[in-house]
Design a protein around this motif. Structure first.
Motif, PDB file in Angstrom:
ATOM      1  N   UNK A 251       0.832  -1.211   0.000  1.00  0.00           N
ATOM      2  CA  UNK A 251       0.000   0.000   0.000  1.00  0.00           C
ATOM      3  C   UNK A 251       0.866   1.259   0.000  1.00  0.00           C
ATOM      4  N   UNK A 252       1.933   1.243   0.791  1.00  0.00           N
ATOM      5  CA  UNK A 252       2.828   2.404   0.815  1.00  0.00           C
ATOM      6  C   UNK A 252       3.837   2.280  -0.322  1.00  0.00           C
ATOM      7  N   UNK A 253       3.962   3.344  -1.106  1.00  0.00           N
ATOM      8  CA  UNK A 253       4.937   3.353  -2.207  1.00  0.00           C
ATOM      9  C   UNK A 253       6.284   3.736  -1.583  1.00  0.00           C
ATOM     10  N   UNK A 254       6.979   2.703  -1.117  1.00  0.00           N
ATOM     11  CA  UNK A 254       8.194   2.925  -0.334  1.00  0.00           C
ATOM     12  C   UNK A 254       9.480   2.922  -1.141  1.00  0.00           C
ATOM     13  N   UNK A 255      10.583   3.088  -0.416  1.00  0.00           N
ATOM     14  CA  UNK A 255      11.933   3.160  -0.977  1.00  0.00           C
ATOM     15  C   UNK A 255      12.258   1.902  -1.794  1.00  0.00           C
ATOM     16  N   UNK A 256      11.964   0.710  -1.218  1.00  0.00           N
ATOM     17  CA  UNK A 256      12.300  -0.559  -1.881  1.00  0.00           C
ATOM     18  C   UNK A 256      11.630  -0.672  -3.241  1.00  0.00           C
ATOM     19  N   UNK A 257      10.347  -0.339  -3.295  1.00  0.00           N
ATOM     20  CA  UNK A 257       9.586  -0.437  -4.553  1.00  0.00           C
ATOM     21  C   UNK A 257      10.147   0.537  -5.596  1.00  0.00           C
ATOM     22  N   UNK A 258      10.372   1.770  -5.188  1.00  0.00           N
ATOM     23  CA  UNK A 258      10.883   2.803  -6.112  1.00  0.00           C
ATOM     24  C   UNK A 258      12.251   2.407  -6.663  1.00  0.00           C
ATOM     25  N   UNK A 259      13.120   1.914  -5.767  1.00  0.00           N
ATOM     26  CA  UNK A 259      14.470   1.522  -6.200  1.00  0.00           C
ATOM     27  C   UNK A 259      14.441   0.271  -7.073  1.00  0.00           C
ATOM     28  N   UNK A 260      13.617  -0.697  -6.680  1.00  0.00           N
ATOM     29  CA  UNK A 260      13.537  -1.959  -7.422  1.00  0.00           C
ATOM     30  C   UNK A 260      13.125  -1.743  -8.878  1.00  0.00           C
ATOM     31  N   UNK A 261      12.101  -0.924  -9.086  1.00  0.00           N
ATOM     32  CA  UNK A 261      11.599  -0.682 -10.446  1.00  0.00           C
ATOM     33  C   UNK A 261      12.234   0.545 -11.119  1.00  0.00           C
ATOM     34  N   UNK A 262      13.180   1.184 -10.403  1.00  0.00           N
ATOM     35  CA  UNK A 262      13.851   2.395 -10.926  1.00  0.00           C
ATOM     36  C   UNK A 262      12.820   3.435 -11.382  1.00  0.00           C
ATOM     37  N   UNK A 263      11.862   3.703 -10.489  1.00  0.00           N
ATOM     38  CA  UNK A 263      10.731   4.588 -10.791  1.00  0.00           C
ATOM     39  C   UNK A 263      11.178   6.046 -10.896  1.00  0.00           C
ATOM     40  N   UNK A 264      10.773   6.695 -11.994  1.00  0.00           N
ATOM     41  CA  UNK A 264      11.093   8.116 -12.216  1.00  0.00           C
ATOM     42  C   UNK A 264       9.983   9.042 -11.727  1.00  0.00           C
ATOM     43  N   UNK A 265       8.745   8.519 -11.766  1.00  0.00           N
ATOM     44  CA  UNK A 265       7.586   9.362 -11.454  1.00  0.00           C
ATOM     45  C   UNK A 265       6.489   8.508 -10.834  1.00  0.00           C
ATOM     46  N   UNK A 266       5.862   9.025  -9.773  1.00  0.00           N
ATOM     47  CA  UNK A 266       4.726   8.341  -9.132  1.00  0.00           C
ATOM     48  C   UNK A 266       3.517   9.252  -9.285  1.00  0.00           C
ATOM     49  N   UNK A 267       2.438   8.700  -9.831  1.00  0.00           N
ATOM     50  CA  UNK A 267       1.234   9.524 -10.069  1.00  0.00           C
ATOM     51  C   UNK A 267       0.038   9.010  -9.276  1.00  0.00           C
ATOM     52  N   UNK A 268      -0.850   9.917  -8.944  1.00  0.00           N
ATOM     53  CA  UNK A 268      -2.136   9.578  -8.316  1.00  0.00           C
ATOM     54  C   UNK A 268      -3.188  10.515  -8.888  1.00  0.00           C
ATOM     55  N   UNK A 269      -4.423  10.029  -8.967  1.00  0.00           N
ATOM     56  CA  UNK A 269      -5.519  10.852  -9.498  1.00  0.00           C
ATOM     57  C   UNK A 269      -6.034  11.822  -8.453  1.00  0.00           C
ATOM     58  N   UNK A 270      -7.201  12.404  -8.734  1.00  0.00           N
ATOM     59  CA  UNK A 270      -7.795  13.389  -7.828  1.00  0.00           C
ATOM     60  C   UNK A 270      -8.603  12.722  -6.709  1.00  0.00           C
ATOM     61  N   UNK A 271      -8.679  11.381  -6.739  1.00  0.00           N
ATOM     62  CA  UNK A 271      -9.459  10.685  -5.706  1.00  0.00           C
ATOM     63  C   UNK A 271      -8.721  10.750  -4.364  1.00  0.00           C
ATOM     64  N   UNK A 272      -9.478  10.529  -3.315  1.00  0.00           N
ATOM     65  CA  UNK A 272      -8.938  10.611  -1.954  1.00  0.00           C
ATOM     66  C   UNK A 272      -7.825   9.584  -1.732  1.00  0.00           C
ATOM     67  N   UNK A 273      -6.768   9.993  -1.036  1.00  0.00           N
ATOM     68  CA  UNK A 273      -5.700   9.063  -0.648  1.00  0.00           C
ATOM     69  C   UNK A 273      -5.975   8.647   0.794  1.00  0.00           C
ATOM     70  N   UNK A 274      -6.265   7.349   0.981  1.00  0.00           N
ATOM     71  CA  UNK A 274      -6.524   6.856   2.338  1.00  0.00           C
ATOM     72  C   UNK A 274      -5.194   6.592   3.037  1.00  0.00           C
ATOM     73  N   UNK A 275      -5.100   6.904   4.339  1.00  0.00           N
ATOM     74  CA  UNK A 275      -3.837   6.651   5.042  1.00  0.00           C
ATOM     75  C   UNK A 275      -3.546   5.152   5.167  1.00  0.00           C
TER      76      UNK A 275
END
Length: 347
Positions: A251-275
């Motif tokens: 659920x959390x877009x963490x360090x491991x996920x970003x590094x593993x996939x070499x993510x350049x950009x993370x996007x979210x729509x206008x819908x509510x972000x639940x904690x």
């Protein structure tokens, strides 16, 4: 509706030729022959265009496919699933093209139909979580079940995922964009969002993280998700803007996920972000790195809205399913009678 069962049919159809043209009916035609449509014709046109095996669509295609229609669009043959399609007066809509040998058939996807999905949504009107058993009663005709409309369980296989997956690795120079969510009842709101995400870069490689069912239920509540993780995986993979899917993403877009996939950009729509469970922001890490972007697709349609449409037209949809099934059972019985008569005739 437009669901992964249709996508699978289009995938098979594309494999039978070189160029796939999909005829999509108007709301008026569907209401006349089948019952009220869940998605409007404009929504369906756009959704079908977004399926990666589709080369072209014909808007407002006639319900009965004639040789004239095939010739008009330079088609060698037409393809349909192995369930029967009937006009309002019970006639096979492909009679003419079958007679001329220009009809091909592909396998229907077991375990999914508009009837089944509508049934699942109507269970949302009950306060408790259903174990899905009562689905089997939905749309039952007076004389048992039609094998075409009746509900059966969808079984995921690795082969099916391979058939739907692009199999493409990110290339040097690609911008790797990550989005996450439930993507439940994959609809036009999702398509518009993913199209906008895709447009964020010159060479986008879009990865969609799908949350497991329990996780979706934690933040959405009620009976959500309507589609399980396997169904949601195929729905998203069929979209032409998506390169890869993470099945059961954290659920959390963490360090491991970003590094593993070499993510350049993370996007979210206008819908509510639940904690997250610990009340933390699931996008804290990409925000810290300055790679988080909110995307406005200009479409605020949600899965809740789709469910609302069904509930508002509940009686019409229940009548639609019962009428459709009764018509199909009548055809099956007529086919059985014909078979019996032929057997007697042979004796």
């Amino acid at each position: 509706m437009v669901h992964y069962g249709h996508s699978n049919q289009l995938r098979q159809a594309k494999a039978m030729g070189d160029y796939l043209i999909v005829g999509v009916h108007t709301d008026e035609e569907i209401s006349k022959h089948k019952g009220p449509p869940v998605f409007t014709q404009e929504e369906r046109y756009k959704m079908v265009r977004a399926i990666k095996w589709v080369d072209e669509i014909v808007e407002g295609a006639p319900y009965v496919t004639t040789l004239e229609t095939l010739d008009k669009y330079n088609c060698d043959s037409c393809v349909h699933g192995d369930d029967i399609t009937l006009t309002v007066d019970g006639k096979d809509t492909y009679e003419e093209v079958k007679r001329e040998g220009r009809y091909r058939e592909c396998k229907r996807t077991q375990g999914v139909s508009t009837t089944d999905l509508v049934g699942r949504m109507l269970l949302m009107t009950k306060a408790h979580h259903s174990n899905m058993v009562s689905l089997y009663d939905f749309g039952k005709g007076p004389k048992g079940n039609s094998p075409w409309t009746g509900v059966s369980q969808f079984l995921q296989t690795s082969q099916k995922i391979i058939q739907f997956a692009s199999g493409k690795e990110p290339q040097p120079g690609d911008t790797i964009i990550y989005v996450a969510g439930a993507f439940d009842l994959f609809h036009i709101g999702h398509v518009d969002f993913l199209e906008m995400v895709y447009k964020q870069a010159e060479k986008p490689y879009v990865i969609v993280g799908l949350h497991f069912d329990q996780e979706v239920n934690r933040y959405k509540g009620k009976n959500y998700p309507i589609m399980n993780i396997h169904e949601r995986t195929l729905s998203v993979l069929a979209c032409r803007y998506v390169s890869e899917v993470v099945i059961g993403a954290p659920y959390a877009v963490g360090k491991d996920l970003i590094d593993h996939f070499k993510v350049d950009l993370v996007c979210h729509g206008k819908t509510e972000v639940f904690p997250d469970k610990d009340e933390s922001d699931p996008y804290a890490e990409p925000k810290k790195r300055g790679i988080f972007r909110v995307i406005d697709s200009g479409n605020n349609l949600t899965t809740d809205d789709i469910v609302q449409r069904i509930i508002e037209n509940r009686l019409q949809f229940e009548a639609r399913n019962q009428k459709k099934e009764a018509k199909e059972i009548a055809v099956i019985e007529a086919m059985k009678r014909k078979e019996q008569e032929e057997k007697i005739g042979l004796r």
